[in-house]
Enzyme design. Sequence first.
Site, PDB file in Angstrom:
ATOM      1  N   CYS A  37      47.437  45.049  62.207  1.00  0.00           N
ATOM      2  CA  CYS A  37      47.791  44.505  63.530  1.00  0.00           C
ATOM      3  C   CYS A  37      46.709  43.540  64.017  1.00  0.00           C
ATOM      4  O   CYS A  37      45.610  43.966  64.401  1.00  0.00           O
ATOM      5  CB  CYS A  37      47.982  45.666  64.510  1.00  0.00           C
ATOM      6  SG  CYS A  37      48.061  45.197  66.236  1.00  0.00           S
ATOM      7  N   CYS A  40      45.374  44.057  67.531  1.00  0.00           N
ATOM      8  CA  CYS A  40      44.506  45.240  67.579  1.00  0.00           C
ATOM      9  C   CYS A  40      43.064  44.857  67.252  1.00  0.00           C
ATOM     10  O   CYS A  40      42.115  45.343  67.880  1.00  0.00           O
ATOM     11  CB  CYS A  40      44.976  46.298  66.586  1.00  0.00           C
ATOM     12  SG  CYS A  40      46.621  46.976  66.906  1.00  0.00           S
TER      13      CYS A  40
END
Length: 287
Positions: A37, A40
């Site tokens: 991600c 993230c």
Amino acid sequence: MSDTPHVFNVIEADFDQLVIANSQTQPVFVDFWAAWCGPCQTLMPILEKLAEEYQGKFVLAKINSDEQKNLAAQNGVRSLPTIKVFYKGKEVDSFTGVQPEPVIRQIIETHIERESDKIRNEGLAEIKNGDEKKGLELLIKAVEMDPSRDYLKLDLAKGYISVGDAGKATETLETLPYNLRNSDEAEKINAMINFINATQNAPSDTELEALIIKHPDNLEARYQLGASKVLEDNNEAALKQFLEIMQCDRKFRDDAGLNGILEVFKLLGAEHELVKQYRRKLAMLLH
């Protein structure tokens, strides 16, 4: 970043200890992330930096959602990154996606304990221990220190109730935004305001009880006695008087007997045994 006292990884086996138990003493920001991600990887360094900067005023718990699928599912995580804030054992806030650092700081400031919170807690403790005057002084100080935090004013209104100052309690409630002014806590305070006002210039309990024995149909005396009993935290005695008023005259003070009972219900909460008992009595009387 490797684990530090303020930033650490969490797996399912230690979630209760590292998140739930930790949240009893400070907010725990839980970062649900994954290696694939991109957002993230952008957000995590910001959170780690802030956790170290705040030095324990909050802690950051990192959960790899790919490795801890059960935790992610149990916490309703549907997109990454997801940040959930836990305090006193419960989730109190959340956000998803990358947020600018100033926005994250603002969220953190909403949840960390400030000096005004410490003074507020001291004030509430003094009231609970019986020193209402000292407790009120501390609550006033907390509001003066942090006037933008409206929940402090809600506690201040309770402080005024504890010393029997219905006027100041009303004034304080009127300064609150709509959502707090109509909250369950505000309704409880308003109920106490009504009972305080009902006992202004009223005879003593002993005199009221003697008056009721001589004149059982004196509903004003019964209402004053019921209100006084609420203020003394003798709610069962209060409910008996309000129920008697209902049985005698539903028109008295626009159904003051029923209204008094419902206000006591608000103060006690739906699960209180007295509430359950008097709901049954009300049902029998009304039907």
